[in-house]
Design an enzyme around this catalytic site. Sequence first.
Site, PDB file in Angstrom:
ATOM      1  N   HIS A 169      29.219  40.636  48.407  1.00 26.06           N
ATOM      2  CA  HIS A 169      30.041  39.554  48.953  1.00 26.06           C
ATOM      3  C   HIS A 169      29.561  39.118  50.334  1.00 26.06           C
ATOM      4  CE1 HIS A 169      33.117  40.101  45.807  1.00 26.06           C
ATOM      5  NE2 HIS A 169      32.765  41.369  45.890  1.00 26.06           N
ATOM      6  N   ASP A 189      49.110  50.518  30.141  1.00 28.02           N
ATOM      7  CA  ASP A 189      49.159  51.972  30.081  1.00 28.02           C
ATOM      8  C   ASP A 189      48.734  52.346  28.674  1.00 28.02           C
ATOM      9  OD1 ASP A 189      49.893  54.563  29.750  1.00 28.02           O
ATOM     10  OD2 ASP A 189      51.893  54.356  30.571  1.00 28.02           O
ATOM     11  N   ASP A 246      35.707  33.069  48.397  1.00 26.38           N
ATOM     12  CA  ASP A 246      35.726  34.537  48.415  1.00 26.38           C
ATOM     13  C   ASP A 246      35.959  35.061  49.835  1.00 26.38           C
ATOM     14  OD1 ASP A 246      35.037  37.233  48.266  1.00 26.38           O
ATOM     15  OD2 ASP A 246      33.038  36.895  47.434  1.00 26.38           O
TER      16      ASP A 246
END
Length: 547
Positions: free
Chosen positions: A365, A440, A192
């Site tokens: 994080h 969409d 990460d």
Amino acid sequence: MSKTIKIIPLGGAGEIGKNMTVIEYGENMLVIDSGIMFPENDMLGIDYIIPDFNYLRENRSRVRGVVITHGHEDHTGAINHLMEDIDAPVYATGLTCGLLEVKLNRAGLADKVKLVTINAGDSVQIGPFGVELFHVCHSIPDAVGLGITTPAGLIVHSGDYKFDHTPVDNWPTDFGKLAEFGSRGVLALLADSTNADEPGWTPSEAVIDPAFDRVFEEAKGRILVGSFASLISRMQQVAHAAERHGRQLAFVGRSMVDNARMARKLGYLDVPDELIVDINQALKMRPSKVVLMCTGTQGEPYSILGRLSQGTNRQFDIQKGDTVVLSSTPIPGNEELVHRTINRLFQRGANVIYDAIAPVHVSGHASQEEMKLLLQVVRPEHLIPIHGELRHLMQHSVLAQEIGLPKHNIAVVENGTIVSFNEGEMAIEGRIPGGYIFVDGSVVGDVGPRVLREREALARDGVAIIHLMLDCDEGNLLEEPDIITRGFVFTEDAGDLLSDARSLIREIVSQPFDGTLERRVEEELSKFFYTQTRRRPMIFVFASRSN
Ligand SMILES: [Zn+2]
Ligand SMILES: [Zn+2]
């Protein structure tokens, strides 16, 4: 069989969101995560973006399994799209499975997909991949990283993590397991990179409690806490604060209600029944006795907070004396929208508290020192930074080099790049498509960059519709051309412009030309409008022909 292993990030490498990584060995593939990304401001009308998983679709018979590291949308949100095409079991921990089940149910896929619950600390054999799950701290309970034993070596995937020593659920990251991987020898670490440019350590979730206490002490009216529906640990903290300050808690909105119910049922959210009230009940109670928890911290216009800020929420409105707490930071790119929402909430009489004012949010994080610690403990031969924009991946690489990892052992790559390991040697083997698939409404993939450009043009310069009534035989105009505009010029002030345009059309019709009349009028008018106004409205020309 050759011992080549390939690692292909299909999402999350070069962007924040839509995480997905493929690990490939011989005829076998393992998929890690299947997330969505929120659209940027200029992607008009787009609900969300999913990874391009055409490569998986083309190789569907080779996919042995999908492992989801935790329940956040950027790791789970595209699961229904992926599983329409893939026939393989999905593995995750209890809470993550619960959240995935909610999504698959809504998509009508619950019966088709085999969800397998495995706990942190357990391992499972998926084809040639021996997958060990280890617990990591993050802003959602039951998050894991993965140790993946392959015939080519051990690969460690950090998941989204931080090294919080006082997490809400008292379950710290499994340092022991990370150290054990280190002693076994790790071929590659995928880690990460979200906070790679944040120095120091990310504060513990524990710092939020006193901040909430202060908010609860000072608020006289209702408290509304905005957060992500998947931020279960924040739900827990709000519930504890409500309990401490004699308020009752209502979850508002379908995803909040569903996720809270699921997390309570599975034991990840500890909230006594007496503390929870239904929203209808909450609206009748004394304002000082309730907390409402709802979605919409990213300024999404259709979320509860988004609608409240615009006065378009059906069930209730913001009232004077409300305190609104935005317990999250804007995802990069959403800042403008979030600030507009905050301003509107103030306008409607609420007091708004956000992270610039009080520590009502901490990141889930790792920051720089934690990232270095992870590298020191796991001691990988190679690093592939993931989960970040290119600048984060680059910075992660710099940090790794600072602690001695040679640059040529680090692969800073973007989506679709094939990183291969052959006899322990890393190489870049080309690239497959790793772009955006726009969703969409219910339409997947049909909206491409061209449609977006058209929407942008419509939003910027508006539209002009021209109707011509023509004589069938001679092609002469039978009536004055009709011009209707929207979003282009204010018609009352544009009399001259439009009458000049009508003269131009009469002139075009009366002259000989090649091609169709409609096309020619469109081209000439486009030029004319641009020279007069510096705008390019979308022009539609319709001609009716009669005798
Ligand atoms: Zn996450
Ligand atoms: Zn994430």
